[in-house]
Structures are given as C-alpha cells and as structure tokens.
Design an enzyme around this catalytic site. Structure first.
Site, PDB file in Angstrom:
ATOM      1  N   HIS A   1      -8.428  -4.768  -0.334  1.00 11.30           N
ATOM      2  CA  HIS A   1      -7.124  -4.169   0.008  1.00 11.30           C
ATOM      3  C   HIS A   1      -6.219  -5.084   0.847  1.00 11.30           C
ATOM      4  CE1 HIS A   1      -4.522  -0.739  -0.114  1.00 11.30           C
ATOM      5  NE2 HIS A   1      -4.429  -0.697   1.194  1.00 11.30           N
TER       6      HIS A   1
ATOM      7  N   SER B   1       0.830  -1.205   0.000  1.00  9.56           N
ATOM      8  CA  SER B   1       0.000   0.000   0.000  1.00  9.56           C
ATOM      9  C   SER B   1       0.871   1.264   0.000  1.00  9.56           C
ATOM     10  CB  SER B   1      -0.962  -0.085   1.190  1.00  9.56           C
ATOM     11  OG  SER B   1      -1.996   0.839   1.060  1.00  9.56           O
TER      12      SER B   1
ATOM     13  N   ASP C   1     -10.353  -3.815  -4.646  1.00  7.04           N
ATOM     14  CA  ASP C   1      -9.661  -2.896  -3.737  1.00  7.04           C
ATOM     15  C   ASP C   1     -10.317  -1.521  -3.816  1.00  7.04           C
ATOM     16  OD1 ASP C   1      -7.855  -1.286  -2.365  1.00  7.04           O
ATOM     17  OD2 ASP C   1      -6.121  -2.447  -3.039  1.00  7.04           O
TER      18      ASP C   1
END
Ligand code: MLT
Length: 212
Positions: free
Chosen positions: A189, A108, A158
């Site tokens: 995610h 991320s 996501d």
C-alpha cells in the site's frame, strides 16, 4: 487568513501566470499538509489546492465514510463528492486559478474520492494521478470523459486495495473514454519513490494537453 470555503485547506499559488493547479487529496488519517511536498515534487511551479477530508474515523480524517475497510457508505460518498466539487469551484473563484487546468493527485482514500469526482463531475478535473485507487461506486450512467488523461499506480501486494479492483477502475474509466495509464509494481500500500518518479514523467508528458 485562509478563507472559509467549507473545507480546512491550504492554497499555494503557482510560479507562472496561469499554471495548472494540483488538487491534493490525502489518504485516511492524513491532512491538508501531507501531500504538499509530493505535489511540489510531481509538478514544480504548479499551484496547489489541498483540502482536509471532513469525515472523522475515530479521529482520522477521510473524504467519505466507510462501513468497513473497502466497503463504502454510498450515500455519504455521493454527498461528500458533490461537496468537494463545490469546494473546488469556490476555490477557483476565490483564488483566481484556471478551472480548466485542475489535476487531481490522490492517495488511497483521496484517490477514491478523486475517482468518484471524475465519475460524478466529468469536466471538473482535466487529469488525475491516482495512487492506490479502487472503484468508488458503479455509476448508473457511464460519463463521457472525452480523452481525460488518468495515471493509476497500483501495488500487486496491496492488502487494502485488491489489485482486481484497481483493474476494474481502469476498465471503467477506459470505457468512459479516459486515456488510462495503469502501472503495476510488486509493492504494497505505501507509495514508493519509483512510482512518484513515473507519475512525474507522465505529468510532464500531458502538460501540453492541459495548455490547450
Ligand atoms: C478507502 O477507504 O477509501 C480505502 O479503503 C483506502 C483507505 O483506507 O484509505
């Protein structure tokens, strides 16, 4: 005592004489401890360098500022990317690991700063595993990534990282000459065990390239 190289961090030496070093880059709200088990699973015996992002978003560590979700503070991103690259170089000197065998592993926000490092400091990283990454910025000059292996794992569901943005990153890196392996799954995610396992196999496959 951990030397002060500008970032709070952990360094764990590897098993062999000159193992690859995994540069672990956590997601928003993480810290230097979070990804150590992931790194040890991905490439057992590798050295580990794991910094904590220096930007605080209401107390949550990040590697650069954002103005809103997915909207990055461009100036801060560039500054923080150079700062991180300088830290990696200083750490290679301090700990004596091989600077030609550094593999970024980012999740991320950590994957995004890794992508920014690839674009701004081509050659610093030998390979990268980017979980849930997006385009950090559009480079004015396309760097020459000279066949650098990059693994991307993206989730079609996501909500933080729009899938077409990950695809744009894969296209950008490919255009710059990277060997991109982009894997899609019907997930959101959070990272899944299957993706860790795929990344592990991919890393094992590129190890011979790192040794040269
Ligand atoms: C970022 O800010 O880098 C991305 O939105 C992902 C994240 O929230 O960490």
């Amino acid at each position: 005592m951990t030397p002060d190289l500008g970032f709070d961090h952990r360094y764990l030496p590897g098993d062999d004489e000159s193992p690859p070093t995994l540069l672990l880059l956590h997601g928003t709200g993480g810290n230097e401890e979070d990804l150590i088990p992931l790194g040890q699973e991905l490439l057992p015996g590798a050295a580990i360098l794991s910094p904590r992002g220096k930007v605080s978003e209401y107390g949550a560590p990040r590697f650069f500022r954002r103005l809103a979700e997915g909207v990055f503070d461009h100036e801060d991103l560039l500054f923080r990317t150079h700062e991180l690259a300088a830290f990696v170089e200083a750490a290679a000197d301090e700990y004596g690991f091989d600077p030609s065998k550094i593999v970024a592993v980012g999740y991320s926000n950590g994957a995004n700063v890794a992508a920014s490092t690839i674009l701004l400091h081509p050659g610093l990283l030998s390979a990268a595993v980017l979980f849930r990454a997006m385009v950090p910025f559009e480079p004015e000059v396309t760097p020459d990534l000279g066949g650098m292996p990059v693994f991307l794992a993206a989730g079609r569901m996501d909500r933080m990282i729009p899938p077409d943005n990950t695809q744009s990153l894969a296209d950008l890196l490919t255009e710059a000459g990277a060997e991109v392996d982009l894997r899609w799954r019907n997930v959101g995610h959070p990272l899944t065990y299957e993706e860790v396992s795929e990344a592990k196999q991919w890393l094992a496959g590129i190890l011979p390239e790192l040794a040269t």
